[in-house]
Design an enzyme around this catalytic site. Structure first.
Site, PDB file in Angstrom:
ATOM      1  N   ASP A   1       0.820  -1.360   0.008  1.00 38.41           N
ATOM      2  CA  ASP A   1      -0.070  -0.094   0.079  1.00 38.41           C
ATOM      3  C   ASP A   1       0.498   1.170  -0.020  1.00 38.41           C
ATOM      4  O   ASP A   1       1.932   1.171   0.448  1.00 38.41           O
ATOM      5  CB  ASP A   1      -0.767   0.192   1.339  1.00 38.41           C
TER       6      ASP A   1
ATOM      7  N   ASP B   1       3.481   2.328  -4.724  1.00 36.58           N
ATOM      8  CA  ASP B   1       2.600   3.213  -5.403  1.00 36.58           C
ATOM      9  C   ASP B   1       2.265   2.467  -6.655  1.00 36.58           C
ATOM     10  O   ASP B   1       2.958   2.442  -7.268  1.00 36.58           O
ATOM     11  CB  ASP B   1       3.252   4.456  -5.341  1.00 36.58           C
TER      12      ASP B   1
ATOM     13  N   ASN C   1      -6.284  -4.181  -5.416  1.00 38.92           N
ATOM     14  CA  ASN C   1      -7.573  -3.277  -4.803  1.00 38.92           C
ATOM     15  C   ASN C   1      -7.359  -1.904  -4.560  1.00 38.92           C
ATOM     16  O   ASN C   1      -8.170  -1.104  -4.273  1.00 38.92           O
ATOM     17  CB  ASN C   1      -7.531  -4.142  -3.554  1.00 38.92           C
TER      18      ASN C   1
ATOM     19  N   TYR D   1     -14.591   8.427 -11.880  1.00 36.60           N
ATOM     20  CA  TYR D   1     -14.421   7.028 -11.193  1.00 36.60           C
ATOM     21  C   TYR D   1     -15.304   6.099 -11.770  1.00 36.60           C
ATOM     22  O   TYR D   1     -14.679   4.920 -11.837  1.00 36.60           O
ATOM     23  CB  TYR D   1     -15.234   7.320  -9.557  1.00 36.60           C
ATOM     24  N   CYS D   2     -16.412   6.161 -12.290  1.00 33.08           N
ATOM     25  CA  CYS D   2     -17.131   5.070 -13.054  1.00 33.08           C
ATOM     26  C   CYS D   2     -16.493   4.798 -14.210  1.00 33.08           C
ATOM     27  O   CYS D   2     -16.358   3.596 -14.570  1.00 33.08           O
ATOM     28  CB  CYS D   2     -18.556   5.883 -13.500  1.00 33.08           C
TER      29      CYS D   2
ATOM     30  N   LYS E   1     -13.654   2.411 -13.326  1.00 28.62           N
ATOM     31  CA  LYS E   1     -14.035   1.169 -13.025  1.00 28.62           C
ATOM     32  C   LYS E   1     -14.699   0.294 -14.042  1.00 28.62           C
ATOM     33  O   LYS E   1     -14.500  -0.974 -14.178  1.00 28.62           O
ATOM     34  CB  LYS E   1     -15.236   1.179 -11.579  1.00 28.62           C
TER      35      LYS E   1
HETATM   36  N1  LIG Z   1     -15.923   1.523   0.123  1.00 28.51           N
HETATM   37  C1  LIG Z   1     -16.643   1.387  -1.048  1.00 28.51           C
HETATM   38  O1  LIG Z   1     -18.008   1.568  -0.869  1.00 28.51           O
HETATM   39  C2  LIG Z   1     -16.254   0.524  -2.464  1.00 28.51           C
HETATM   40  C3  LIG Z   1     -17.291   0.048  -3.303  1.00 28.51           C
HETATM   41  C4  LIG Z   1     -16.751  -0.325  -4.426  1.00 28.51           C
HETATM   42  C5  LIG Z   1     -15.477  -0.704  -4.670  1.00 28.51           C
HETATM   43  N2  LIG Z   1     -14.609  -0.205  -3.826  1.00 28.51           N
HETATM   44  C6  LIG Z   1     -13.229  -0.310  -4.382  1.00 28.51           C
HETATM   45  O2  LIG Z   1     -12.438  -0.942  -3.477  1.00 28.51           O
HETATM   46  C7  LIG Z   1     -11.339  -0.658  -3.210  1.00 28.51           C
HETATM   47  C8  LIG Z   1     -10.675  -0.455  -1.888  1.00 28.51           C
HETATM   48  O3  LIG Z   1     -11.117   0.468  -1.340  1.00 28.51           O
HETATM   49  P1  LIG Z   1     -11.776   0.816   0.163  1.00 28.51           P
HETATM   50  O4  LIG Z   1     -13.286   1.048   0.010  1.00 28.51           O
HETATM   51  O5  LIG Z   1     -11.326  -0.245   0.843  1.00 28.51           O
HETATM   52  O6  LIG Z   1     -10.988   2.283   0.425  1.00 28.51           O
HETATM   53  P2  LIG Z   1      -9.886   2.438   1.340  1.00 28.51           P
HETATM   54  O7  LIG Z   1      -9.301   3.825   1.129  1.00 28.51           O
HETATM   55  O8  LIG Z   1      -9.733   1.835   2.697  1.00 28.51           O
HETATM   56  O9  LIG Z   1      -8.781   1.586   0.601  1.00 28.51           O
HETATM   57  C9  LIG Z   1      -7.981   2.143  -0.735  1.00 28.51           C
HETATM   58  C10 LIG Z   1      -6.377   1.637  -0.286  1.00 28.51           C
HETATM   59  O10 LIG Z   1      -5.799   1.919  -1.658  1.00 28.51           O
HETATM   60  C11 LIG Z   1      -4.529   2.645  -0.968  1.00 28.51           C
HETATM   61  N3  LIG Z   1      -3.914   3.443  -2.131  1.00 28.51           N
HETATM   62  C12 LIG Z   1      -4.430   4.561  -2.688  1.00 28.51           C
HETATM   63  N4  LIG Z   1      -3.582   5.164  -3.699  1.00 28.51           N
HETATM   64  C13 LIG Z   1      -2.726   4.112  -3.681  1.00 28.51           C
HETATM   65  C14 LIG Z   1      -1.396   3.819  -4.622  1.00 28.51           C
HETATM   66  N5  LIG Z   1      -1.260   4.945  -5.607  1.00 28.51           N
HETATM   67  N6  LIG Z   1      -0.955   2.926  -4.537  1.00 28.51           N
HETATM   68  C15 LIG Z   1      -1.101   1.950  -3.601  1.00 28.51           C
HETATM   69  N7  LIG Z   1      -2.136   1.887  -2.736  1.00 28.51           N
HETATM   70  C16 LIG Z   1      -2.877   2.944  -2.854  1.00 28.51           C
HETATM   71  C17 LIG Z   1      -4.811   3.436   0.117  1.00 28.51           C
HETATM   72  O11 LIG Z   1      -3.776   3.933   0.911  1.00 28.51           O
HETATM   73  C18 LIG Z   1      -5.976   2.678   0.767  1.00 28.51           C
HETATM   74  O12 LIG Z   1      -5.201   1.747   1.702  1.00 28.51           O
HETATM   75  C19 LIG Z   1     -10.988   0.635  -4.136  1.00 28.51           C
HETATM   76  O13 LIG Z   1     -10.384   0.219  -5.631  1.00 28.51           O
HETATM   77  C20 LIG Z   1     -12.287   1.271  -4.435  1.00 28.51           C
HETATM   78  O14 LIG Z   1     -12.532   1.962  -5.635  1.00 28.51           O
HETATM   79  C21 LIG Z   1     -14.800   0.585  -2.717  1.00 28.51           C
HETATM   80  C1  LIG Z   2     -15.717   7.111  -1.850  1.00 27.00           C
HETATM   81  C2  LIG Z   2     -16.720   5.986  -1.477  1.00 27.00           C
HETATM   82  C3  LIG Z   2     -16.904   5.561  -3.034  1.00 27.00           C
HETATM   83  C4  LIG Z   2     -17.962   4.402  -2.928  1.00 27.00           C
HETATM   84  C5  LIG Z   2     -17.592   4.094  -4.512  1.00 27.00           C
HETATM   85  C6  LIG Z   2     -17.877   2.613  -4.510  1.00 27.00           C
HETATM   86  O1  LIG Z   2     -17.256   2.160  -5.725  1.00 27.00           O
HETATM   87  C7  LIG Z   2     -19.448   2.361  -4.368  1.00 27.00           C
HETATM   88  C8  LIG Z   2     -20.115   1.954  -5.504  1.00 27.00           C
HETATM   89  C9  LIG Z   2     -21.526   1.955  -5.201  1.00 27.00           C
HETATM   90  C10 LIG Z   2     -22.602   2.828  -5.092  1.00 27.00           C
HETATM   91  C11 LIG Z   2     -22.170   4.175  -5.469  1.00 27.00           C
HETATM   92  C12 LIG Z   2     -23.006   5.022  -5.383  1.00 27.00           C
HETATM   93  C13 LIG Z   2     -22.634   6.569  -5.331  1.00 27.00           C
HETATM   94  C14 LIG Z   2     -23.450   7.373  -5.216  1.00 27.00           C
HETATM   95  C15 LIG Z   2     -23.299   8.801  -5.345  1.00 27.00           C
HETATM   96  O2  LIG Z   2     -22.612   9.122  -6.188  1.00 27.00           O
HETATM   97  C16 LIG Z   2     -24.594   9.480  -5.111  1.00 27.00           C
HETATM   98  O3  LIG Z   2     -24.195  10.824  -4.998  1.00 27.00           O
HETATM   99  C17 LIG Z   2     -25.433   9.336  -6.346  1.00 27.00           C
HETATM  100  C18 LIG Z   2     -26.481  10.099  -6.435  1.00 27.00           C
HETATM  101  C19 LIG Z   2     -27.665   9.376  -7.108  1.00 27.00           C
HETATM  102  C20 LIG Z   2     -28.914  10.086  -7.208  1.00 27.00           C
HETATM  103  O4  LIG Z   2     -28.894  11.274  -6.827  1.00 27.00           O
HETATM  104  O5  LIG Z   2     -29.743   9.341  -7.745  1.00 27.00           O
END
Ligand SMILES: NC(=O)c1ccc[n+]([C@@H]2O[C@H](COP(=O)([O-])OP(=O)(O)OC[C@H]3O[C@@H](n4cnc5c(N)ncnc54)[C@H](O)[C@@H]3O)[C@@H](O)[C@H]2O)c1
Ligand SMILES: CCCCC[C@H](O)CC\C=C/C=C/C=C/[C@@H](O)[C@@H](O)CCCC(=O)O
Length: 229
Positions: free
Chosen positions: A8, A35, A62, A122-123, A126
């Site tokens: 990380d 990184d 991840n 972000y979308c 992914k």
């Molecule tokens: N939390 C959610 O709702 C959610 C939902 C769907 C997908 N995700 C995805 O899950 C994954 C993990 O996210 P999380 O929710 O555990 O968040 P988190 O912020 O806890 O974990 C993300 C990790 O990535 C590390 N990171 C960031 N930049 C980096 C880099 N340049 N090199 C190496 N490491 C780096 C951060 O230090 C952190 O530990 C991400 O890819 C995120 O997009 C999260």
């Molecule tokens: C920083 C946390 C990001 C989590 C991203 C994950 O990948 C989660 C994906 C799942 C659901 C994400 C929903 C995001 C919603 C927001 O952007 C929200 O503002 C959307 C509002 C939609 C609406 O107004 O109908």
């Protein structure tokens, strides 16, 4: 014996997580600062992992963040980071190049298939991870290299990422509309263990190569069906 390397960019968090795990798993868990946006750092990390343990079997790809104030940086971290790690990992894992095969599991998101106006970069990142995963997995060279690839598409998960956006810095543009994000973040969320369970199932189930797994609070995890052309 299962040996794990946590990599990380956040050395403080990585070290403390590794120490926590060491109470149960002793020396079987190691931390390396990495990184994923930096090619040299990725090569160094995976090279050390291979030198320490002799081989790589499972990669959790991840690292990611939501930062709409830096759309190009978002693509570089969330999408290019995944591709960069996969490419270097492949050089060690390929069964036809001295490796033992294995599996790379990329973390995508529900937003890779369901658009959100609040976080278009972000979308896009992914969606890219999903396309990369499915394309990689359909390569007929699989019979030679024996490395499977899958991706996880979770809805909102209760992790520090969401809190990071909800905290003060979230108001500085990590999402386009902070109030809409706060609304969405207050809806029911998955526990991280729900995502981990699917991860383990993919490792154990060799028939799912290429599957993009949708994980939401609404129902059981499922393999997303895409149109066939
Ligand atoms: N939390 C959610 O709702 C959610 C939902 C769907 C997908 N995700 C995805 O899950 C994954 C993990 O996210 P999380 O929710 O555990 O968040 P988190 O912020 O806890 O974990 C993300 C990790 O990535 C590390 N990171 C960031 N930049 C980096 C880099 N340049 N090199 C190496 N490491 C780096 C951060 O230090 C952190 O530990 C991400 O890819 C995120 O997009 C999260
Ligand atoms: C920083 C946390 C990001 C989590 C991203 C994950 O990948 C989660 C994906 C799942 C659901 C994400 C929903 C995001 C919603 C927001 O952007 C929200 O503002 C959307 C509002 C939609 C609406 O107004 O109908």
């Amino acid at each position: 014996m299962q040996l794990v390397i946590i990599a990380d960019i956040d050395a403080a968090k990585g070290t403390s997580t590794t120490s926590e795990l060491a109470t149960e798993y002793a020396d079987n868990v190691t931390f390396i600062e990495c990184d994923v946006t930096n090619q040299e750092s990725v090569e160094d990390t995976l090279g050390k992992a291979k030198d320490t343990y002799g081989r790589l079997d499972i990669i959790s790809n991840n690292a990611g963040a939501m930062m709409e104030n830096d759309p190009i940086g978002t693509i570089n971290l969330n999408l290019c980071g995944v591709i960069r790690v996969a490419a270097v990992a492949m050089s060690y894992m390929r069964a036809d190049k001295g490796g033992s095969g294995g599996i790379i599991i990329n973390t995508a998101s529900l937003t890779g298939v369901k658009p959100s106006y609040n976080c278009p970069a972000y979308c896009a990142s992914k969606s890219g991870v999903i396309g990369f995963t499915r394309s990689f997995a359909m390569n007929p060279d699989f019979d030679l290299h024996k490395v499977r690839m899958n991706c996880l598409c979770p809805g909102m998960v209760d992790t520090p990422m969401i809190q990071g956006v909800l905290d003060e810095d979230g108001k500085e543009g990590r999402v386009l509309n902070f109030d809409r994000f706060r609304y969405a973040a207050n809806l029911p969320q998955l526990k991280p263990s729900a995502v981990a369970d699917v991860f383990i199932d993919l490792v154990e189930n060799e028939s799912k190569n290429g599957a993009a797994m949708l994980i939401t609070v609404e129902g059981p995890p499922r393999d997303i069906e895409f149109p066939i052309y």
